[in-house]
Motif scaffolding. Structure first.
Motif, mmCIF file in Angstrom:
data_model
loop_
_atom_site.group_PDB
_atom_site.id
_atom_site.type_symbol
_atom_site.label_atom_id
_atom_site.label_comp_id
_atom_site.label_asym_id
_atom_site.label_seq_id
_atom_site.Cartn_x
_atom_site.Cartn_y
_atom_site.Cartn_z
ATOM 1 N N LEU A 285 -4.005 -0.819 -4.450
ATOM 2 C CA LEU A 285 -2.729 -2.602 -5.028
ATOM 3 C C LEU A 285 -3.688 -2.916 -6.491
ATOM 4 O O LEU A 285 -4.375 -2.311 -6.318
ATOM 5 C CB LEU A 285 -2.507 -3.356 -3.987
ATOM 6 N N THR B 243 2.249 -1.791 -6.577
ATOM 7 C CA THR B 243 1.206 -0.901 -6.580
ATOM 8 C C THR B 243 1.739 -0.033 -7.951
ATOM 9 O O THR B 243 2.954 -0.062 -8.288
ATOM 10 C CB THR B 243 0.829 0.137 -5.967
ATOM 11 N N GLN C 259 0.604 -1.449 0.052
ATOM 12 C CA GLN C 259 -0.243 -0.319 0.170
ATOM 13 C C GLN C 259 0.979 1.217 -0.267
ATOM 14 O O GLN C 259 2.266 1.271 0.613
ATOM 15 C CB GLN C 259 -0.494 0.079 1.307
#
Length: 142
Positions: free
Chosen positions: A97, A110, A46
């Motif tokens: 993500l 990501t 994240q």
């Protein structure tokens, strides 16, 4: 020519405009926009993005808080735009993500892209001129 201090009757052939003798009011719309391509790539999971304002928009002694600038994202579900604070660091927004080419490690990778469009809605009380300021965007693995 001068403007009379009271409502007047128009002469033949002119357009009638109701004027109360007070200052005119204006309805303003966005006077300019700028677009910035944004890409977020991470292999640590994240990512959060925050905006930090270190210098407000200024023109000599006149200032405009950076929070008067709006940001919209062309892909808000991929890379949301953070709100600009008047000063200091604003709240972080999360970049989800995933994205193109991340299926081999979906819980870590990501790769998201968007365009952020910056706009300013003019306040008639603002002194005209060229304003400059500094805002820094920081992406942080969470």
């Amino acid at each position: 020519p001068s403007i009379p201090g009271a409502p007047t009757t128009p002469a033949n052939g002119s357009v009638r405009v109701r004027w109360t003798g007070g200052p005119p009011s204006f309805i303003s719309t966005a006077v300019g926009t700028a677009t910035l391509p944004v890409a977020v790539r991470s292999n640590t999971g994240q990512v959060g993005i925050a905006a930090t304002v270190s210098t407000p928009l200024s023109n000599g002694s006149a200032t405009i808080p950076m929070s008067a600038i709006g940001i919209s994202s062309s892909a808000p579900g991929a890379v949301p735009a953070p709100l600009l604070p008047a000063t200091g660091t604003g709240a972080s927004v999360n970049v989800p993500l995933g994205g193109t080419g991340t299926s081999t490690a979906p819980s870590l990778l990501t790769q998201q892209t968007t365009d952020w469009t910056f706009s300013y809605t003019h306040n008639p009380a603002t002194t005209g001129g060229s304003y400059s300021g500094v805002v820094t965007f920081t992406a942080t693995a969470m």
